[in-house]
Design an enzyme around this catalytic site. Structure first.
Site, short mmCIF file in Angstrom:
data_model
loop_
_atom_site.label_atom_id
_atom_site.label_comp_id
_atom_site.label_asym_id
_atom_site.label_seq_id
_atom_site.Cartn_x
_atom_site.Cartn_y
_atom_site.Cartn_z
N TYR A 234 73.70 60.19 26.56
CA TYR A 234 72.25 60.11 26.50
C TYR A 234 71.62 61.47 26.78
O TYR A 234 72.22 62.35 27.39
CB TYR A 234 71.71 59.09 27.51
CG TYR A 234 71.88 59.57 28.93
CD1 TYR A 234 70.87 60.29 29.57
CD2 TYR A 234 73.06 59.34 29.63
CE1 TYR A 234 71.05 60.77 30.86
CE2 TYR A 234 73.23 59.80 30.91
CZ TYR A 234 72.23 60.52 31.53
OH TYR A 234 72.40 61.00 32.79
N ASP B 36 67.43 65.48 31.73
CA ASP B 36 68.78 65.00 32.02
C ASP B 36 69.52 64.78 30.72
O ASP B 36 68.92 64.37 29.71
CB ASP B 36 68.73 63.71 32.82
CG ASP B 36 70.09 63.31 33.37
OD1 ASP B 36 70.98 64.18 33.40
OD2 ASP B 36 70.25 62.15 33.79
N ILE C 157 67.07 52.09 35.67
CA ILE C 157 65.66 51.75 35.46
C ILE C 157 65.54 50.57 34.50
O ILE C 157 66.39 50.36 33.63
CB ILE C 157 64.86 52.96 34.97
CG1 ILE C 157 65.48 53.56 33.71
CG2 ILE C 157 64.74 54.00 36.07
CD1 ILE C 157 64.68 54.72 33.12
N TYR D 49 60.06 55.26 36.37
CA TYR D 49 59.84 55.69 37.75
C TYR D 49 58.39 55.66 38.17
O TYR D 49 58.02 56.24 39.18
CB TYR D 49 60.41 57.10 37.95
CG TYR D 49 61.86 57.19 37.61
CD1 TYR D 49 62.83 56.61 38.43
CD2 TYR D 49 62.28 57.82 36.45
CE1 TYR D 49 64.17 56.68 38.11
CE2 TYR D 49 63.63 57.89 36.12
CZ TYR D 49 64.57 57.32 36.95
OH TYR D 49 65.90 57.38 36.63
N PHE E 51 64.38 58.61 25.67
CA PHE E 51 65.83 58.78 25.74
C PHE E 51 66.47 58.53 24.39
O PHE E 51 66.12 57.57 23.70
CB PHE E 51 66.44 57.76 26.72
CG PHE E 51 66.17 58.03 28.16
CD1 PHE E 51 66.98 58.89 28.89
CD2 PHE E 51 65.11 57.42 28.81
CE1 PHE E 51 66.74 59.13 30.23
CE2 PHE E 51 64.87 57.65 30.16
CZ PHE E 51 65.69 58.51 30.88
#
Length: 317
Positions: free
Chosen positions: A108, A119, A136, A162, A183
């Site tokens: 990812y 990330d 999440i 978040y 993502f």
């Protein structure tokens, strides 16, 4: 760059993320304690040294540009009732879908909507592995739609990630990214988890046949133990456990993960520290932990009174 520790959500006992390849921590009193309690409920992204004689690692990409539609879901994106949006980038070859308790292996990359990469397992050069219910909510929902070999782009709103960005958030500069996140996720494979334990019938409140301590902790012995010694507040213990909220929703289980948890009793929520000291090895006990002895209403943690079935397997110290 934030690592997968950012991705994994602390909706779980261990408060921090779950190390998927070794024993996970129990409900941690704080993030630091959760990490100390590892080998990691969450070592999903832990870097491992190459085996002797292994070929040199492939060169990792220097950077991964944001997709052109990173700012908002395009018109052709599909949407769920929760607000999650997605497009399929590559069709998969599998037939089955992972369930929320299954352990998935994925590659990812994640961006904020201004195109900043925060990330990427791709950039680290190593896929990530973790239980799907330990991340999440947008990931838990979205990846269950996928099959092995499939690649999707997800636009995850803040309330499924978040939280939304707030100008007065003192933790915004140090915590995980706020607001909508994007993502690209490739589901490489998944492993089916064991069947979760049944929800206790007395999960809603402390029953009359349970004993209460002055602190408000309720407990009932489900199976007598064979040991004679009790752990202390600083003992390191190994346990199997499952935890539910009072509406019967399971939020964590070492049984489902297939690995008992080992941690220090001074590194977990107060109800665990007190309750485990009542037990002996081999004993199984149900604990009703009031909110003031659990997560005390902290965001991202299970709320209200929590109920745990705990079996004490070993006292290490």
């Amino acid at each position: 760059m934030r690592s997968i520790w950012t991705l994994l959500c602390c909706v779980v006992l261990g408060a921090a993320l779950t190390a998927c390849k070794s024993s996970a921590p129990a409900p941690a009193e704080d993030e630091a304690a959760a990490e100390a309690a590892q080998p990691a409920e969450e070592a999903a992204a832990t870097e491992e040294a190459a085996a002797p004689g292994a070929a040199p690692a492939a060169e990792k990409p220097a950077d991964i540009p944001a997709p052109p539609d990173v700012a908002a879901p395009p018109e052709n994106a599909e949407r769920s009732e929760s607000g999650l949006a997605w497009t399929v980038l590559e069709k998969g070859t599998g037939d089955n879908h992972p369930k929320e308790w299954d352990v998935v292996t994925v590659n990812y990359t994640g961006w904020t909507t201004d195109g900043k990469l925060f990330d990427s397992s791709v950039k680290r050069g190593k896929p990530a592995e973790f239980p799907l219910n330990r991340v999440i909510r947008g990931w838990t929902e979205g990846v269950q739609m996928m099959v092995a070999g499939e690649k999707r782009r997800f636009w995850i709103p803040g309330d499924l990630a978040y939280g939304e960005a707030k100008s007065n958030d003192p933790h915004a500069a140090f915590g995980p990214p706020r607001g909508m996140l994007v993502f690209d996720v490739e589901l490489i494979s998944f492993k089916e988890a064991p069947k979760p334990p049944e929800t206790p019938k007395d999960v809603a409140k402390i029953p009359k046949n349970a004993k209460k301590t002055p602190s408000g902790l309720g407990s009932r012995v489900l199976k007598k133990g064979t040991g004679k010694e009790h752990p202390t507040a600083t003992s390191v213990v190994t346990v199997d456990y499952s935890g539910w909220t009072t509406d019967g929703k399971m939020f964590d289980s070492s049984i489902v993960r297939g690995t008992p948890a080992t941690f220090g009793l001074n590194q977990v929520i107060k109800g665990w520290t007190e309750g485990l000291q009542l037990m002996v090895v081999g004993e199984k006990r149900r604990l009703w932990i009031p909110e003031e002895l659990a997560y005390q209403g902290r965001p991202g943690r299970p709320q209200g009174m929590l109920v745990f079935d705990v079996e004490l397997l070993e006292i290490k110290q």
